[in-house]
Scaffold this motif. Sequence first.
Motif, PDB file in Angstrom:
ATOM      1  N   TYR A  46       0.827  -1.209   0.000  1.00  0.00           N
ATOM      2  CA  TYR A  46       0.000   0.000   0.000  1.00  0.00           C
ATOM      3  C   TYR A  46       0.868   1.269   0.000  1.00  0.00           C
ATOM      4  CZ  TYR A  46      -4.038  -2.981   0.860  1.00  0.00           C
ATOM      5  OH  TYR A  46      -5.019  -3.944   0.753  1.00  0.00           O
ATOM      6  N   TYR A  99      -8.650  -1.289   1.421  1.00  0.00           N
ATOM      7  CA  TYR A  99      -7.390  -1.111   2.150  1.00  0.00           C
ATOM      8  C   TYR A  99      -7.427  -1.725   3.549  1.00  0.00           C
ATOM      9  CZ  TYR A  99      -4.663   1.874  -0.983  1.00  0.00           C
ATOM     10  OH  TYR A  99      -3.898   2.345  -2.017  1.00  0.00           O
ATOM     11  N   LYS A 105      -5.519  -9.110   1.233  1.00  0.00           N
ATOM     12  CA  LYS A 105      -4.620  -8.034   0.803  1.00  0.00           C
ATOM     13  C   LYS A 105      -4.040  -8.390  -0.559  1.00  0.00           C
ATOM     14  CE  LYS A 105      -3.349  -6.533   5.415  1.00  0.00           C
ATOM     15  NZ  LYS A 105      -2.275  -6.286   6.359  1.00  0.00           N
TER      16      LYS A 105
END
Length: 129
Positions: A46, A99, A105
């Motif tokens: 991220y 997120y 993920k």
Amino acid sequence: MSDRKVFALNLGSSSTKVAYAENGKIIYRETIYHVGEEFAACTGFYEQEPLRLAAVEKNMKDHGVDCKSLDAIIARGGMLQPLPVGVFRINEALVEQSYSGIYGKHPSSMGAKIALDLANAYGPIPLTA
């Protein structure tokens, strides 16, 4: 009826695929490869988002794509709660969920954030599929 101009994003672990289409015809599609050292300072994927956003903006500029003239920016989904098949407008809640990591993920989750950032800066509609 004017031409529909759409820019598409598909983020993977080591690349960002982009495409630009006008009125259903693909004008160009490319893969932006991210070399290992580019993300060396990032502790998680991220943290790569600003670097990938910059790479996408450079790609658009290099190809003369005017983000202000786009009708939509489309991004591959990301990790979201189960949804019916379809296309959805990207908003802050969708980005927050992708997120959060609740549903997994994956770098594709950054696609929605990049699409929303571009839309907020330039005005096209952000969508996810």
